[in-house]
Design a protein around this motif. Sequence first.
Motif, PDB file in Angstrom:
ATOM      1  N   LEU A 174       3.816  16.251 -32.082  1.00  0.00           N
ATOM      2  CA  LEU A 174       3.265  15.071 -32.890  1.00  0.00           C
ATOM      3  C   LEU A 174       3.291  15.345 -34.180  1.00  0.00           C
ATOM      4  O   LEU A 174       2.374  16.182 -34.619  1.00  0.00           O
ATOM      5  CB  LEU A 174       2.103  14.426 -32.226  1.00  0.00           C
ATOM      6  CG  LEU A 174       2.398  13.549 -30.829  1.00  0.00           C
ATOM      7  CD1 LEU A 174       0.962  13.299 -30.497  1.00  0.00           C
ATOM      8  CD2 LEU A 174       3.092  12.488 -30.938  1.00  0.00           C
ATOM      9  N   GLU A 192       1.285  11.796 -38.915  1.00  0.00           N
ATOM     10  CA  GLU A 192       1.354  10.065 -38.983  1.00  0.00           C
ATOM     11  C   GLU A 192       1.311   9.381 -37.442  1.00  0.00           C
ATOM     12  O   GLU A 192       0.728   8.530 -37.187  1.00  0.00           O
ATOM     13  CB  GLU A 192       2.430   9.688 -39.713  1.00  0.00           C
ATOM     14  CG  GLU A 192       3.752  10.068 -39.161  1.00  0.00           C
ATOM     15  CD  GLU A 192       4.423  11.221 -39.869  1.00  0.00           C
ATOM     16  OE1 GLU A 192       5.649  11.294 -39.874  1.00  0.00           O
ATOM     17  OE2 GLU A 192       3.658  12.050 -40.306  1.00  0.00           O
ATOM     18  N   ASP A 193       1.733  10.278 -36.539  1.00  0.00           N
ATOM     19  CA  ASP A 193       1.808   9.883 -35.195  1.00  0.00           C
ATOM     20  C   ASP A 193       0.439   9.953 -34.555  1.00  0.00           C
ATOM     21  O   ASP A 193      -0.086   9.088 -33.956  1.00  0.00           O
ATOM     22  CB  ASP A 193       2.766  10.892 -34.206  1.00  0.00           C
ATOM     23  CG  ASP A 193       4.097  10.785 -34.703  1.00  0.00           C
ATOM     24  OD1 ASP A 193       4.562   9.563 -35.119  1.00  0.00           O
ATOM     25  OD2 ASP A 193       4.862  11.800 -34.445  1.00  0.00           O
ATOM     26  N   LYS A 194      -0.331  11.197 -34.934  1.00  0.00           N
ATOM     27  CA  LYS A 194      -1.595  11.272 -34.321  1.00  0.00           C
ATOM     28  C   LYS A 194      -2.620  10.410 -35.129  1.00  0.00           C
ATOM     29  O   LYS A 194      -3.377   9.840 -34.363  1.00  0.00           O
ATOM     30  CB  LYS A 194      -2.168  12.788 -34.778  1.00  0.00           C
ATOM     31  CG  LYS A 194      -1.196  14.023 -33.968  1.00  0.00           C
ATOM     32  CD  LYS A 194      -1.707  15.355 -34.590  1.00  0.00           C
ATOM     33  CE  LYS A 194      -1.012  16.159 -33.915  1.00  0.00           C
ATOM     34  NZ  LYS A 194      -1.327  17.742 -34.535  1.00  0.00           N
ATOM     35  N   TYR A 245       2.238   2.920 -40.824  1.00  0.00           N
ATOM     36  CA  TYR A 245       3.081   3.950 -40.036  1.00  0.00           C
ATOM     37  C   TYR A 245       4.741   3.397 -40.168  1.00  0.00           C
ATOM     38  O   TYR A 245       5.422   4.348 -40.368  1.00  0.00           O
ATOM     39  CB  TYR A 245       2.632   3.594 -38.455  1.00  0.00           C
ATOM     40  CG  TYR A 245       2.973   4.712 -37.428  1.00  0.00           C
ATOM     41  CD1 TYR A 245       3.113   6.032 -37.738  1.00  0.00           C
ATOM     42  CD2 TYR A 245       4.097   4.117 -36.558  1.00  0.00           C
ATOM     43  CE1 TYR A 245       3.434   6.977 -36.970  1.00  0.00           C
ATOM     44  CE2 TYR A 245       4.649   5.089 -35.865  1.00  0.00           C
ATOM     45  CZ  TYR A 245       4.399   6.402 -35.825  1.00  0.00           C
ATOM     46  OH  TYR A 245       5.225   7.410 -35.131  1.00  0.00           O
ATOM     47  N   ILE A 267       7.401   6.594 -41.175  1.00  0.00           N
ATOM     48  CA  ILE A 267       8.480   6.936 -40.328  1.00  0.00           C
ATOM     49  C   ILE A 267       9.847   6.597 -40.852  1.00  0.00           C
ATOM     50  O   ILE A 267      10.825   6.960 -39.749  1.00  0.00           O
ATOM     51  CB  ILE A 267       8.053   6.481 -38.806  1.00  0.00           C
ATOM     52  CG1 ILE A 267       8.249   5.311 -38.793  1.00  0.00           C
ATOM     53  CG2 ILE A 267       6.638   7.359 -38.479  1.00  0.00           C
ATOM     54  CD1 ILE A 267       8.127   4.600 -37.245  1.00  0.00           C
ATOM     55  N   ALA A 320       8.738  12.561 -30.276  1.00  0.00           N
ATOM     56  CA  ALA A 320       7.387  12.268 -30.401  1.00  0.00           C
ATOM     57  C   ALA A 320       7.299  10.910 -31.075  1.00  0.00           C
ATOM     58  O   ALA A 320       6.307  10.263 -30.745  1.00  0.00           O
ATOM     59  CB  ALA A 320       6.905  13.413 -31.564  1.00  0.00           C
ATOM     60  N   LEU A 321       8.355  10.364 -32.003  1.00  0.00           N
ATOM     61  CA  LEU A 321       8.251   9.308 -32.516  1.00  0.00           C
ATOM     62  C   LEU A 321       8.528   8.059 -31.385  1.00  0.00           C
ATOM     63  O   LEU A 321       7.773   7.056 -31.301  1.00  0.00           O
ATOM     64  CB  LEU A 321       9.574   9.194 -33.519  1.00  0.00           C
ATOM     65  CG  LEU A 321       9.662   7.723 -34.150  1.00  0.00           C
ATOM     66  CD1 LEU A 321       8.288   7.186 -34.918  1.00  0.00           C
ATOM     67  CD2 LEU A 321      10.678   7.872 -35.282  1.00  0.00           C
ATOM     68  N   THR A 360       5.255   8.049 -29.524  1.00  0.00           N
ATOM     69  CA  THR A 360       4.006   7.298 -30.329  1.00  0.00           C
ATOM     70  C   THR A 360       4.650   5.785 -30.522  1.00  0.00           C
ATOM     71  O   THR A 360       3.511   4.813 -30.248  1.00  0.00           O
ATOM     72  CB  THR A 360       4.214   7.632 -31.683  1.00  0.00           C
ATOM     73  OG1 THR A 360       4.076   9.083 -31.623  1.00  0.00           O
ATOM     74  CG2 THR A 360       2.994   7.345 -32.588  1.00  0.00           C
TER      75      THR A 360
END
Length: 199
Positions: free
Chosen positions: A97, A100-102, A143, A147, A157-158, A161
């Motif tokens: 991750l 920005e995902d977290k 977000y 991305i 991961a994206l 998320t």
Amino acid sequence: LCDDKGEKMSKSKGNIVKPNDMFDQYGVDAVRLLMCSYALGENIRFGKSVFDDVIMPFLTVLWNSFYYVTDYLAMVEHLHDNGECPVCDLDIVPKDLALEDKWIIASVNTLISKVEEGLDNGKYNVSIGAIQRFVENDFSRGYIKLIRGRSKDGDDALTYTLQYVWYRVLVLLAPFAPYVAEEMYRACSSTKKSVHFET
């Protein structure tokens, strides 16, 4: 119940707005969102300008976010042949991750607490206000902008998320905009029956 200018509606003033007219023009969910945007006991401004200035911009951002998520999932070929998105195993968090995902996952988890607190205390305006700010600011203007470069190629991961966050937004939105939430949820889920059965 007041008109656009904040004046009490009355036949003598000729400023009465019929709810059915608003349902036909803006939809039932838009009216529900407007009614829930005010604190209990507060005068409710009810008219076209309020819908055009407050509710419709939020719904536009919401739909644009929905299209972004579904377009991304289609681009990375996470769609079944029937055109519906599979559900990731959201219990298994990818190891890679990005920051920005977290951040957005932590933000949506904070949102869940705020919405639940508002609902528990009968402060629906607090709940819907928190959802609105999250969708408009954190998710759409924050977000999604962060991305854009990653979303051209896609990664696990994206994908995780986006689904994690988007499903939670729709579950939180469902009590306030049940028809919109249901339509979006069913478009993104081939295995789950209804957003209204989610917790």
